[in-house]
Design a protein around this motif. Structure first.
Motif, short mmCIF file in Angstrom:
data_model
loop_
_atom_site.label_atom_id
_atom_site.label_comp_id
_atom_site.label_asym_id
_atom_site.label_seq_id
_atom_site.Cartn_x
_atom_site.Cartn_y
_atom_site.Cartn_z
N CYS A 252 -8.78 0.25 0.58
CA CYS A 252 -7.93 1.07 1.46
C CYS A 252 -7.20 2.12 0.62
O CYS A 252 -6.50 1.78 -0.35
CB CYS A 252 -6.92 0.16 2.17
SG CYS A 252 -5.68 1.06 3.14
N ASP A 253 -7.35 3.38 0.97
CA ASP A 253 -6.72 4.46 0.21
C ASP A 253 -5.20 4.44 0.30
O ASP A 253 -4.51 5.01 -0.55
CB ASP A 253 -7.24 5.82 0.69
CG ASP A 253 -8.69 6.06 0.27
OD1 ASP A 253 -9.10 5.52 -0.78
OD2 ASP A 253 -9.41 6.77 1.00
N TRP A 254 -4.67 3.77 1.32
CA TRP A 254 -3.22 3.77 1.52
C TRP A 254 -2.51 2.77 0.60
O TRP A 254 -1.36 2.98 0.24
CB TRP A 254 -2.88 3.45 2.97
CG TRP A 254 -3.04 4.62 3.88
CD1 TRP A 254 -4.14 4.93 4.61
CD2 TRP A 254 -2.09 5.66 4.13
NE1 TRP A 254 -3.94 6.10 5.31
CE2 TRP A 254 -2.69 6.57 5.04
CE3 TRP A 254 -0.80 5.92 3.69
CZ2 TRP A 254 -2.03 7.70 5.51
CZ3 TRP A 254 -0.14 7.05 4.16
CH2 TRP A 254 -0.76 7.92 5.05
N CYS A 255 -3.18 1.68 0.26
CA CYS A 255 -2.44 0.64 -0.45
C CYS A 255 -3.10 0.17 -1.75
O CYS A 255 -2.54 -0.71 -2.42
CB CYS A 255 -2.20 -0.56 0.47
SG CYS A 255 -3.73 -1.41 0.99
N LYS A 256 -4.26 0.68 -2.11
CA LYS A 256 -4.91 0.19 -3.33
C LYS A 256 -4.01 0.45 -4.54
O LYS A 256 -3.24 1.41 -4.58
CB LYS A 256 -6.27 0.85 -3.51
CG LYS A 256 -6.24 2.36 -3.78
CD LYS A 256 -7.65 2.90 -3.91
CE LYS A 256 -7.64 4.40 -4.22
NZ LYS A 256 -9.00 4.95 -4.33
N GLU A 257 -4.13 -0.43 -5.53
CA GLU A 257 -3.21 -0.40 -6.67
C GLU A 257 -4.00 -0.34 -7.97
O GLU A 257 -4.91 -1.14 -8.20
CB GLU A 257 -2.33 -1.65 -6.63
CG GLU A 257 -1.32 -1.75 -7.74
CD GLU A 257 -0.48 -2.99 -7.59
OE1 GLU A 257 0.63 -2.89 -7.03
OE2 GLU A 257 -0.92 -4.08 -8.02
N GLU A 258 -3.63 0.60 -8.82
CA GLU A 258 -4.29 0.74 -10.12
C GLU A 258 -3.63 -0.18 -11.14
O GLU A 258 -2.41 -0.38 -11.12
CB GLU A 258 -4.20 2.20 -10.58
CG GLU A 258 -5.02 2.52 -11.81
CD GLU A 258 -4.99 4.01 -12.14
OE1 GLU A 258 -5.81 4.43 -12.99
OE2 GLU A 258 -4.16 4.74 -11.56
N TYR A 259 -4.43 -0.75 -12.03
CA TYR A 259 -3.88 -1.63 -13.07
C TYR A 259 -4.77 -1.58 -14.29
O TYR A 259 -5.93 -1.17 -14.23
CB TYR A 259 -3.75 -3.07 -12.56
CG TYR A 259 -5.08 -3.77 -12.36
CD1 TYR A 259 -5.61 -4.62 -13.33
CD2 TYR A 259 -5.83 -3.58 -11.20
CE1 TYR A 259 -6.84 -5.25 -13.15
CE2 TYR A 259 -7.06 -4.20 -11.01
CZ TYR A 259 -7.55 -5.04 -11.99
OH TYR A 259 -8.76 -5.66 -11.82
N ALA A 260 -4.20 -2.00 -15.42
CA ALA A 260 -4.95 -2.05 -16.67
C ALA A 260 -5.56 -3.44 -16.81
O ALA A 260 -4.83 -4.43 -16.89
CB ALA A 260 -4.05 -1.74 -17.85
#
Length: 567
Positions: free
Chosen positions: A459-467
């Motif tokens: 989902c483009d609204w809530c996706k979360e980037e992480y290492a």
């Protein structure tokens, strides 16, 4: 006195709802923030009027406004698309009063009712609900459009079940008597189909259990429980579906199949229907074949540049066999229809033989298999080859006779497209040999094989980037891939837009194996699937898992989702 919001120095306001919406924009769509601040500052409006303006400009969504309202009032937010409305509780408030105030009772105890609303400041409405239910009112905030849709759905369902004698409108309680009129069940089935199409469902399951009848929708590949109805409604409901699908309503002991063409708004939607006898009664599954939702642009199906080039090259050969492999529900038919669209021209004669014909393709001659009448793949293929085709699509290669005819057609100047059930592209060669195809014929006829799976899109609204940690990269076996190790990945979070799943929509990951001279040599020599795979990778083939993980690194999906479908 106005207070300055520390992260938005351009704007001064005391309106908590507007501050919440602007903060949400800063987090999710920072490129829209300046436009929102400009609108609010220029107009000088606040409250509901400002929220409606931002909604009209498509800067925020109705669920953003609902969450902002809930935060501003210190109330809880409720997602009505994920909550099963208790009909007994909802019936505590007369439907006319519910619609007048746009309020819906979603749960109740002996002393209180939980009410979904979009306007918590409507004191008179709250007083009316308190008086009508004789209980304390606990408010929860829902998006107005969701609330109105839920009211419409509840009204249709409760009226249909009441007319069937399954709901006592006075108490709201469920009964077990059956009605005499079939009109209510007609409306109920229509409502069920409309809701499924509106929710982007690919399948509708009508599943009997020992105590009730469950309605379930498959959305983005995952089944969701929608509602339950009394088991006494099962005969009327199943019979209605059978009538629509031109099936035998008297036959309950054997599986049946049929098709429904259903009017949805200004368009029509096809549904493929299958019944299955179970110990609790007949289960019905309806596959939604929505032609407007199918993507027939080959370039938009998720192919990487390398895979797209290899597949397109095969499609534009004058003859040969192109196979698309994968399990049921992996999008094989969509890929083949998109391929036919890509190569379809007035001077090209395309003939398809399918079981069943899922979508109507303009310009193609489509044939529906009818086993009862003797119209099988094996029976119809020789007749097709006498009809001067340029391109032949065979819905599925299921047996040796069909496989032999497909190979012969490809060797006599025709481009043959078909599907096969294998786990990966190299396995298609072994599968056809096991069916009895001579390896030397297969090596000469096969041009390319595409294996694919459908994965859910983040989902483009809530996706979360992480290492990612080294441990995660090791578990993904990223070091075995030719793709560079990513510095970041993306994970699913969940929000109102994606119904808290973290995903919205699906796309395909691919493994494209062109039959090079080395692959052909190995095929003719009877090489193993593993040898074919090693040769294909040496020729540049990217595995399903690698193609998926590359897209995970691009933020299109998550690594967890890729591993769910491609180990």
């Amino acid at each position: 006195m106005s207070v300055r919001y520390e992260e938005l120095p351009e704007l001064e306001t005391t309106d908590g709802t507007i501050l919440f919406l602007l903060k949400r924009l800063r987090e999710r769509a920072p490129e829209r923030l300046a436009r929102a601040i400009e609108l609010v500052s220029a107009t000088g409006i606040e409250g509901a009027e400002a929220s409606r303006l931002l909604l009209a400009e498509e800067l925020v969504t109705s669920h953003d406004i609902a969450e902002a309202t809930a935060s501003s009032w210190g109330l809880s937010y409720v997602d009505l698309t994920q909550v099963r409305i208790d009909p007994v509780a909802a019936a505590l408030l007369p439907i006319g009063l519910s619609r007048r105030h746009s309020m819906l009772v979603i749960a109740a105890t002996e002393h209180s009712v939980t009410v979904a609303t979009a306007t918590p400041g409507d004191v008179m409405a709250v007083d009316d609900v308190r008086a009508a239910t004789e209980r304390e009112v606990v408010l929860m905030i829902a998006p107005l459009d969701d609330l109105l849709n839920a009211l419409d759905r509840y009204t249709r369902d409760i009226n249909s079940l009441a007319e069937l004698g399954l709901v006592d409108e006075t108490s709201g309680g469920l009964l077990v008597t059956s009605g005499e009129s079939d009109e209510p069940i007609v409306r109920y089935v229509t409502s069920m189909l409309e809701q499924a199409v509106g929710n982007r469902a690919s399948d509708i399951h009508v599943q009997p259990t020992d105590g009730d009848l469950r309605i379930r929708y498959r959305i983005d590949g995952v089944l969701h429980d929608i509602e339950t109805v009394p088991q006494s409604a099962m005969p009327a409901l199943v019979s209605r579906i059978k009538v629509m699908a031109s099936m035998d309503i008297a036959e309950r002991r054997l599986p049946q199949s049929g098709r429904i063409t259903f009017a949805h708004g200004t368009r029509t939607v096809d549904l493929r229907v299958a019944t299955l006898p179970t110990v609790w009664g007949e289960k019905v599954v309806l596959r939604v074949l929505d032609a407007e939702r199918i993507e027939l642009d080959l370039a938009k199906l998720g192919f990487s540049d390398r895979n797209f080039s290899a597949f397109s090259t095969s499609l534009h050969q004058p003859h040969g066999m192109v196979l698309v492999t994968g399990p049921t529900g992996s999008g094989k038919s969509t890929t083949l229809y998109a391929a036919l669209t890509a190569i379809g021209r007035p001077e090209v004669n395309i003939i398809t033989v399918e079981d069943p014909v899922e979508y109507r393709l303009p310009g193609a001659n489509q044939i529906q298999i009818n086993a009862k009448a003797g119209l099988t793949f094996a029976a119809v293929l020789p007749a097709i080859l006498r009809s001067d085709p340029d391109v032949v699509l065979i819905g599925e290669i299921r047996d040796r006779i069909t496989a032999q005819l497909a190979v012969e057609a490809s060797l006599t100047g025709h481009l043959v497209l078909s599907t096969l059930h294998t786990n990966d592209a190299p396995s298609a060669v072994s599968r056809l040999v096991e069916m009895g195809i001579e390896p030397f014929l297969l090596g000469s006829s096969l041009d390319s094989v595409v294996a694919q799976r459908l994965v859910r899109r983040l989902c483009d609204w809530c996706k979360e980037e992480y290492a990612p940690l080294d441990e995660e990269l090791d578990s993904l076996r990223w070091g075995d891939l030719s793709a560079p190790i990513p510095s970041s990945l993306w994970r699913a979070v969940g929000c109102r837009v994606c119904s808290q799943t973290g995903y919205r929509g699906r796309f395909a990951i691919h493994e494209v194996m062109p039959v090079t001279s080395e692959i052909e040599r190995l095929t003719v020599s009877g090489a193993s699937t593993q040898d074919l795979r090693l040769a294909a990778v040496g020729d540049g083939m990217v595995s399903l898992r690698e193609d998926g993980l590359i897209k995970a690194a691009e933020g299109i999906t998550s690594a967890v989702e890729v591993l769910r479908v491609a180990h």
